[in-house]
Design an enzyme around this catalytic site. Structure first.
Site, PDB file in Angstrom:
ATOM      1  N   THR A 141      49.893 -49.919  85.923  1.00  0.00           N
ATOM      2  CA  THR A 141      50.178 -48.589  85.857  1.00  0.00           C
ATOM      3  C   THR A 141      49.069 -47.761  84.676  1.00  0.00           C
ATOM      4  O   THR A 141      48.415 -48.646  84.068  1.00  0.00           O
ATOM      5  CB  THR A 141      51.475 -48.323  85.025  1.00  0.00           C
ATOM      6  OG1 THR A 141      51.722 -46.994  84.777  1.00  0.00           O
ATOM      7  CG2 THR A 141      51.942 -49.411  84.064  1.00  0.00           C
ATOM      8  N   ASP A 142      48.918 -46.816  84.756  1.00  0.00           N
ATOM      9  CA  ASP A 142      48.034 -45.871  83.853  1.00  0.00           C
ATOM     10  C   ASP A 142      48.878 -45.855  82.636  1.00  0.00           C
ATOM     11  O   ASP A 142      48.243 -45.373  81.547  1.00  0.00           O
ATOM     12  CB  ASP A 142      47.792 -44.334  84.419  1.00  0.00           C
ATOM     13  CG  ASP A 142      49.062 -43.495  84.745  1.00  0.00           C
ATOM     14  OD1 ASP A 142      50.057 -43.899  84.439  1.00  0.00           O
ATOM     15  OD2 ASP A 142      48.785 -42.233  84.890  1.00  0.00           O
ATOM     16  N   GLU A 143      50.215 -45.951  82.469  1.00  0.00           N
ATOM     17  CA  GLU A 143      50.730 -45.854  81.143  1.00  0.00           C
ATOM     18  C   GLU A 143      50.360 -46.921  80.218  1.00  0.00           C
ATOM     19  O   GLU A 143      50.585 -46.782  78.834  1.00  0.00           O
ATOM     20  CB  GLU A 143      52.347 -45.879  81.359  1.00  0.00           C
ATOM     21  CG  GLU A 143      52.913 -45.264  82.378  1.00  0.00           C
ATOM     22  CD  GLU A 143      54.401 -44.958  82.644  1.00  0.00           C
ATOM     23  OE1 GLU A 143      54.792 -45.248  81.689  1.00  0.00           O
ATOM     24  OE2 GLU A 143      54.799 -44.382  83.604  1.00  0.00           O
ATOM     25  N   TYR A 178      58.117 -50.738  78.295  1.00  0.00           N
ATOM     26  CA  TYR A 178      57.825 -50.689  79.808  1.00  0.00           C
ATOM     27  C   TYR A 178      56.042 -51.005  79.736  1.00  0.00           C
ATOM     28  O   TYR A 178      55.704 -51.946  80.217  1.00  0.00           O
ATOM     29  CB  TYR A 178      58.213 -49.531  80.600  1.00  0.00           C
ATOM     30  CG  TYR A 178      57.551 -49.471  81.914  1.00  0.00           C
ATOM     31  CD1 TYR A 178      57.555 -50.648  82.816  1.00  0.00           C
ATOM     32  CD2 TYR A 178      56.618 -48.405  82.137  1.00  0.00           C
ATOM     33  CE1 TYR A 178      56.791 -50.296  83.945  1.00  0.00           C
ATOM     34  CE2 TYR A 178      55.804 -48.264  83.374  1.00  0.00           C
ATOM     35  CZ  TYR A 178      55.948 -49.387  84.279  1.00  0.00           C
ATOM     36  OH  TYR A 178      55.436 -49.011  85.448  1.00  0.00           O
ATOM     37  N   LYS A 183      53.821 -54.071  80.689  1.00  0.00           N
ATOM     38  CA  LYS A 183      52.767 -54.076  81.667  1.00  0.00           C
ATOM     39  C   LYS A 183      51.347 -54.396  81.236  1.00  0.00           C
ATOM     40  O   LYS A 183      50.428 -55.153  81.869  1.00  0.00           O
ATOM     41  CB  LYS A 183      52.666 -52.656  82.429  1.00  0.00           C
ATOM     42  CG  LYS A 183      54.072 -52.292  82.995  1.00  0.00           C
ATOM     43  CD  LYS A 183      54.129 -53.224  84.615  1.00  0.00           C
ATOM     44  CE  LYS A 183      53.184 -53.126  85.725  1.00  0.00           C
ATOM     45  NZ  LYS A 183      53.507 -53.984  86.685  1.00  0.00           N
TER      46      LYS A 183
HETATM   47  P1  NAD Z   1      60.719 -50.333  91.742  1.00  0.00           P
HETATM   48  O1  NAD Z   1      61.576 -50.424  90.465  1.00  0.00           O
HETATM   49  O2  NAD Z   1      61.034 -49.470  92.559  1.00  0.00           O
HETATM   50  O3  NAD Z   1      60.988 -51.739  92.413  1.00  0.00           O
HETATM   51  C1  NAD Z   1      60.624 -53.120  91.887  1.00  0.00           C
HETATM   52  C2  NAD Z   1      61.116 -54.063  92.820  1.00  0.00           C
HETATM   53  O4  NAD Z   1      60.968 -55.388  92.023  1.00  0.00           O
HETATM   54  C3  NAD Z   1      62.548 -54.142  93.076  1.00  0.00           C
HETATM   55  O5  NAD Z   1      62.532 -54.163  94.580  1.00  0.00           O
HETATM   56  C4  NAD Z   1      63.186 -55.251  92.323  1.00  0.00           C
HETATM   57  O6  NAD Z   1      64.264 -55.524  93.026  1.00  0.00           O
HETATM   58  C5  NAD Z   1      61.898 -56.191  92.062  1.00  0.00           C
HETATM   59  N1  NAD Z   1      62.054 -57.194  91.270  1.00  0.00           N
HETATM   60  C6  NAD Z   1      62.456 -56.852  89.882  1.00  0.00           C
HETATM   61  N2  NAD Z   1      62.656 -57.971  88.930  1.00  0.00           N
HETATM   62  C7  NAD Z   1      62.231 -59.012  90.087  1.00  0.00           C
HETATM   63  C8  NAD Z   1      62.131 -60.271  89.659  1.00  0.00           C
HETATM   64  N3  NAD Z   1      62.391 -60.869  88.389  1.00  0.00           N
HETATM   65  N4  NAD Z   1      61.704 -60.996  90.631  1.00  0.00           N
HETATM   66  C9  NAD Z   1      61.576 -60.447  91.733  1.00  0.00           C
HETATM   67  N5  NAD Z   1      61.709 -59.110  92.044  1.00  0.00           N
HETATM   68  C10 NAD Z   1      62.046 -58.346  90.999  1.00  0.00           C
HETATM   69  O7  NAD Z   1      59.299 -50.276  91.089  1.00  0.00           O
HETATM   70  P2  NAD Z   1      58.073 -49.546  91.837  1.00  0.00           P
HETATM   71  O8  NAD Z   1      58.161 -47.998  91.467  1.00  0.00           O
HETATM   72  O9  NAD Z   1      58.086 -49.561  93.222  1.00  0.00           O
HETATM   73  O10 NAD Z   1      56.764 -50.252  91.092  1.00  0.00           O
HETATM   74  C11 NAD Z   1      56.270 -51.397  91.698  1.00  0.00           C
HETATM   75  C12 NAD Z   1      54.916 -51.656  90.959  1.00  0.00           C
HETATM   76  O11 NAD Z   1      54.255 -50.674  90.859  1.00  0.00           O
HETATM   77  C13 NAD Z   1      55.402 -51.812  89.523  1.00  0.00           C
HETATM   78  O12 NAD Z   1      54.649 -53.035  88.790  1.00  0.00           O
HETATM   79  C14 NAD Z   1      55.122 -51.017  88.629  1.00  0.00           C
HETATM   80  O13 NAD Z   1      54.567 -51.050  86.940  1.00  0.00           O
HETATM   81  C15 NAD Z   1      54.012 -50.296  89.403  1.00  0.00           C
HETATM   82  N6  NAD Z   1      53.533 -48.806  88.931  1.00  0.00           N
HETATM   83  C16 NAD Z   1      54.616 -48.065  89.492  1.00  0.00           C
HETATM   84  C17 NAD Z   1      54.210 -46.824  89.521  1.00  0.00           C
HETATM   85  C18 NAD Z   1      55.148 -45.652  89.916  1.00  0.00           C
HETATM   86  O14 NAD Z   1      55.054 -44.315  89.802  1.00  0.00           O
HETATM   87  N7  NAD Z   1      56.382 -45.876  90.471  1.00  0.00           N
HETATM   88  C19 NAD Z   1      53.089 -46.175  89.121  1.00  0.00           C
HETATM   89  C20 NAD Z   1      51.984 -47.084  88.923  1.00  0.00           C
HETATM   90  C21 NAD Z   1      52.247 -48.598  88.960  1.00  0.00           C
HETATM   91  P1  TYD Z   2      59.708 -40.800  85.355  1.00  0.00           P
HETATM   92  O1  TYD Z   2      60.004 -40.320  86.851  1.00  0.00           O
HETATM   93  O2  TYD Z   2      60.870 -41.440  84.810  1.00  0.00           O
HETATM   94  O3  TYD Z   2      58.319 -41.586  85.358  1.00  0.00           O
HETATM   95  P2  TYD Z   2      57.378 -41.904  83.929  1.00  0.00           P
HETATM   96  O4  TYD Z   2      58.169 -41.905  82.666  1.00  0.00           O
HETATM   97  O5  TYD Z   2      57.201 -43.272  84.127  1.00  0.00           O
HETATM   98  O6  TYD Z   2      56.072 -41.200  83.887  1.00  0.00           O
HETATM   99  O7  TYD Z   2      59.589 -39.336  84.531  1.00  0.00           O
HETATM  100  C1  TYD Z   2      58.368 -38.512  84.900  1.00  0.00           C
HETATM  101  C2  TYD Z   2      58.284 -37.379  83.871  1.00  0.00           C
HETATM  102  O8  TYD Z   2      59.495 -36.688  83.888  1.00  0.00           O
HETATM  103  C3  TYD Z   2      58.375 -38.116  82.301  1.00  0.00           C
HETATM  104  O9  TYD Z   2      57.632 -37.219  81.409  1.00  0.00           O
HETATM  105  C4  TYD Z   2      59.829 -37.999  81.798  1.00  0.00           C
HETATM  106  C5  TYD Z   2      60.537 -36.578  82.673  1.00  0.00           C
HETATM  107  N1  TYD Z   2      61.796 -36.599  83.080  1.00  0.00           N
HETATM  108  C6  TYD Z   2      62.455 -35.699  82.681  1.00  0.00           C
HETATM  109  O10 TYD Z   2      61.990 -34.489  82.186  1.00  0.00           O
HETATM  110  N2  TYD Z   2      63.878 -35.671  83.205  1.00  0.00           N
HETATM  111  C7  TYD Z   2      64.251 -36.589  83.741  1.00  0.00           C
HETATM  112  O11 TYD Z   2      65.563 -36.764  84.319  1.00  0.00           O
HETATM  113  C8  TYD Z   2      63.687 -37.837  84.050  1.00  0.00           C
HETATM  114  C9  TYD Z   2      63.934 -39.040  84.918  1.00  0.00           C
HETATM  115  C10 TYD Z   2      62.185 -38.020  83.711  1.00  0.00           C
END
Ligand code: NAD
Ligand code: TYD
Length: 368
Positions: free
Chosen positions: A135-137, A161, A165
């Site tokens: 992630t960019d975070e 988190y 990562k």
């Molecule tokens: P998500 O929470 O929707 O899905 C995570 C999945 O991993 C779930 O299906 C969960 O059951 C599974 N999981 C969790 N713990 C596990 C374990 N111990 N063993 C096997 N499976 C397990 O997350 P997402 O948003 O789909 O993110 C997927 C990946 O992409 C993550 O690594 C996250 O850090 C990265 N990422 C997410 C975003 C975003 O905006 N959502 C952006 C950049 C990177």
């Molecule tokens: P989120 O979807 O949790 O992603 P991330 O924190 O990983 O970027 O949140 C996106 C942005 O929205 C973040 O700045 C937090 C804000 N946010 C709210 O203001 N209200 C909410 O209820 C949630 C879930 C997030």
């Protein structure tokens, strides 16, 4: 040559979208989707592929190194794409332990399994790939006029988190440097699209509007996120697997920065328009303010800020663009429209993941 992929976190938001993307684009490949089915994992996300002969779902935890090793051997996996993670910042603040276990120890378990089978047992020393999805975070937070994150921006994670990562990124790097494991890493900006769990901002706002619930905005709502449609993340990983250099990291993003308050207002406006254009929505969601020709923006409620809330994320995708030819296919306009349409057409999906009936169903399916 066809590939055999092991996709961890395949039943989560991005993992499931990646599986759909991949199986459609590369029907000759075999995909093994592995997931522990935590609260965020949903087997229904894989409904359309689960009966295909070139797909196998494995219900397992990435911490179970023996199972991962067995799968790498028995399925002759050559490509591991690692999505599995605990992914919600708010949950990492209230309960960080699961984040350290899955994101750090879980990633290390996968690295150990890959090293053992591919390198030590020499089952595939030359033609394997371990792709780590990050992630960019990990880069921390930006000031309004700072340049966006590049691959050389120093790591400065601020939440449990992002710290977990960041630790996993370093472990992946070390397994390449020390043992020669063929790794690549991508650091992507915020994704949105189908199957996004409704605890995250965009699906939370969509579903709360439909139920006439408050739209909580943390702090002043001026925090900025850089949003990418989820299939463009899958496309970026596809290019990295095909053309990326082993040992390298690539930032993936679509140059699409939005303040939270603006994105919430935009969704309110688009939802109000949908209700005006489609009278059937009024029957399906009679309690929504939009069903009474009201304004969904009136649901916006400013609440206490998230502790340690990062102010701004932004990705510079120059390297992916120049080296891999990466250009996102969806604009924000097309992506957000597709997302709203998906949530409006898939009410049973988001209702089931929100009310716990899905978890009961999984228990019955898997006898737990
Ligand atoms: P998500 O929470 O929707 O899905 C995570 C999945 O991993 C779930 O299906 C969960 O059951 C599974 N999981 C969790 N713990 C596990 C374990 N111990 N063993 C096997 N499976 C397990 O997350 P997402 O948003 O789909 O993110 C997927 C990946 O992409 C993550 O690594 C996250 O850090 C990265 N990422 C997410 C975003 C975003 O905006 N959502 C952006 C950049 C990177
Ligand atoms: P989120 O979807 O949790 O992603 P991330 O924190 O990983 O970027 O949140 C996106 C942005 O929205 C973040 O700045 C937090 C804000 N946010 C709210 O203001 N209200 C909410 O209820 C949630 C879930 C997030």
């Amino acid at each position: 040559m066809s590939k055999v992929l092991l996709v961890t976190g395949a039943a989560g938001f991005i993992g499931a979208n990646f599986v759909h993307y991949w199986m459609e684009k590369y029907p000759e490949d075999r995909v093994v989707g592995l997931d522990a089915l935590t609260y965020a994992g949903n087997i229904a996300n894989l409904d359309s592929v689960k009966n295909k002969s070139n797909f196998l779902f494995v219900h397992a935890n990435i911490l179970d190194q023996d199972t991962i090793e067995s799968l790498l051997r028995s399925e002759k996996v050559d490509t591991l794409v690692h999505f599995a993670a605990e992914s919600h910042v708010d949950r990492s603040i209230s309960g960080p332990d699961a984040f350290l276990e899955t994101n750090i120890m879980g990633t290390h378990s996968l690295l150990k399994a890959a090293k053992k089978v591919w390198l030590d047992e020499a089952l595939n020393p030359l033609n394997h790939r371990f792709h780590h999805v990050s992630t960019d975070e990990v880069y921390g937070t930006l000031k309004p006029n700072d340049p966006p994150f590049s691959e050389t921006t120093p790591y400065a994670p601020n939440s449990p988190y992002s710290a977990s990562k960041a630790a996993s990124d370093h472990l992946v790097r070390s397994y390449h440097h020390t043992y020669g494991l063929q790794v690549t890493t991508s650091n992507c900006s915020n994704n949105y699209g189908p199957f996004h769990f409704p605890e995250k901002l965009i699906p939370l706002v969509i579903t709360n509007i439909l139920f006439d619930k408050a739209l909580p905005i943390y702090g002043d709502g001026q925090q900025i996120r850089d949003w990418l449609y989820v299939s463009d993340h899958a496309y970026g990983i596809d290019l990295i697997l095909g053309k990326g250099e082993v040992g390298e990291t690539y930032n993936i993003g679509g140059i699409n920065e939005w303040a939270n308050i603006d994105i919430v207002k935009l969704i309110c406006k688009l939802m109000d328009e949908s209700f005006k254009q489609n009278s059937e929505l009024k029957d399906r969601f009679p309690s929504a303010i939009a069903a009474m020709n009201g304004n969904s923006e009136s649901l916006i409620t400013f609440v206490k800020d998230r502790p340690g809330h990062d102010r701004r994320y932004a990705i510079d995708p120059k390297k992916a663009n120049e080296v891999l030819g990466y250009v996102p296919k969806d604009s924000f306009e097309t992506g957000i429209k597709k997302t709203l349409d998906w949530y409006l057409s898939n009410e049973s999906w988001w209702k089931s993941v929100m009310d716990g009936s899905y978890q009961e169903w999984v228990s019955k399916q898997y006898g737990e």
